[in-house]
Design a protein around this motif. Structure first.
Motif: not given
Length: 438
Positions: A138-160
């Motif tokens: 699961a490592a590649p997916a998990a680490l890319c999910n970290f990046s996606l979540l970080g982007w959403l938080f930075g955009m203040q799109a917490m609900r997404a």
């Protein structure tokens, strides 16, 4: 400039989806522990605990993919640079794929090194090795999910972010119960459920980001994605956050390794308390993530007043939540322990040490909040220095405390570690305001 009431509402709007989504993460861990906790031996709990600990190193060691992305995206958003908002995610995803693929390729030496360092019974180690061999995919997916979540938080799109996390963890729990309770796949089923859930989350997260990407920004060129100045800044921050995270994980590994030395029953009890700590930590992280986004935006705007408002408002909310969680642990901790495990010796041992975990939210909230502040400001060096100092102090203090007081001494040393983390970061705070206007 927003008034106090407006800022408090904004913080709550950002924090509640993260608190809710974060609480689903330890819920998965609770289900993992509860499923094996109702098998016929304590070593199953210990096996999942050590296996999870190893993945904490692998995944959260690369936690900078989430944390660093949030800070850079929030600052680009505050500066009104839509192209850089997209480019920040692109760089993080490339790194996530590289690091995730490397984890799979190097899984054999990682496994051997880890279990040469970790101490547990032969049964615990065998269970943990089985868990690792499957979940590493699961490592590649998990680490890319970290990046996606970080982007959403930075955009203040917490609900997404909430939608993505709910999907990952709902799939994980459903498959976990089905694989273990229906198909009787045991610890293999627990690991496989996690693998499938991470790839499902990656697909949904990519769709969410595509929908929320700034439409007035152009797609960055390869040259912009590989811009040396940007990459140098990212790698500097990521390096420091990596070392800081490695120190945090080492503290957790030291805690569990000392627990293992005290016997399988104490290890199992502290693994049960790991569920408590996860619920508290992930819940408090909701306000820390809100601080990341708001502090990053304030830094991007070069505004001292907005920085202070963000710090004060998010810390107030986090303090109230910490007291609430502590109350739940104090009054309902025994019931939670009984729900997680049916092994009576583990239950009895856990009840002895319950006051320590009840105090955890109040002790930890300050360092969690300051972590969020420094991540939003992309000030990894201060976080690194603080954490390394605290780790050394923890180990030095815990060894004699454990020798004298056993598990009580271990929890006392860990509590000291939490408090010193906050004090050292607070000493660095004035640096964040230097060079900011008003």
């Amino acid at each position: 400039m927003p008034n106090e009431t407006t800022m408090n509402r904004r913080v709550w709007k950002l924090a509640w989806p993260v608190v809710l989504s974060n609480l689903t993460i330890p819920f998965v861990g609770a289900v993992d522990t509860a499923v094996v906790g109702h098998l016929d031996a304590a070593f199953y709990i210990g096996g999942v605990a050590l296996g999870t600990l190893l993945f904490d190193y692998i995944y959260w060691g690369f936690g900078f993919l989430r944390m660093g992305t949030t800070g850079f995206v929030a600052q680009a958003k505050g500066a009104g640079d839509g192209t850089e908002v997209i480019a920040s995610l692109g760089r993080a995803l490339i790194l996530g794929l590289i690091f995730g693929g490397s984890c799979i390729l190097l899984s054999a030496p990682i496994e051997e090194t880890a279990f040469a360092l970790l101490e547990g019974s032969a049964e615990v180690e065998e269970a943990a090795r089985t868990y690792f061999a499957i979940r590493v995919w699961a490592a590649p997916a998990a680490l890319c999910n970290f990046s996606l979540l970080g982007w959403l938080f930075g955009m203040q799109a917490m609900r997404a972010g909430l939608v993505q996390q709910l999907l990952i963890n709902s799939v994980n729990v459903a498959l976990n119960l089905y694989f273990v309770l229906v198909l009787d796949w045991g610890i293999e089923g627990v690991a496989l459920a996690t693998v499938i859930a991470q790839y499902a989350g990656l697909a949904v997260g990519a769709a969410i980001v595509w929908r929320l990407a700034p439409r007035d920004a152009r797609v960055p060129t390869l040259r912009e994605l590989t811009d040396f100045r940007r990459l140098k800044a990212i790698m500097a921050v990521n390096r420091d956050i990596f070392l800081r995270t490695l120190a945090v994980l080492t503290a957790g590994a030291f805690f569990m390794n000392e627990s293992a030395k005290l016997g399988d029953t104490v290890l199992a009890a502290n693994a049960v308390f790991g569920v408590f700590k996860s619920f508290a930590g992930y819940g408090l992280d909701g306000y820390a993530h809100a601080a990341e986004a708001l502090v990053g935006e304030a830094i991007g705007r070069r505004s001292r007043s907005r920085l202070r408002e963000a710090v004060i408002a998010t810390t107030k909310g986090a303090g109230v939540l910490a007291l609430l969680i502590a109350g739940i642990f104090w009054f309902g901790g025994g019931l939670i322990v009984n729900t997680i495990t049916s092994i009576e010796t583990v239950r009895e041992t856990a009840r002895v040490y319950l006051p320590w975990v009840a105090a955890f939210p109040v002790l930890a909230v300050w360092s969690f909040q300051l972590d969020g502040v420094f991540i939003g400001a992309t000030r990894g060096q201060e976080m690194r220095n603080s954490m390394i100092f605290c780790l050394v102090l923890f180990v030095i203090a815990a060894i004699p405390l454990v020798a004298q007081f056993g598990n009580h001494g271990l929890w006392a040393g860990y509590s000291l570690f939490l408090l010193v983390r906050a004090v050292t970061l607070l000493g660095y705070y004035p640096r964040l305001e230097r060079g900011l206007a008003d």
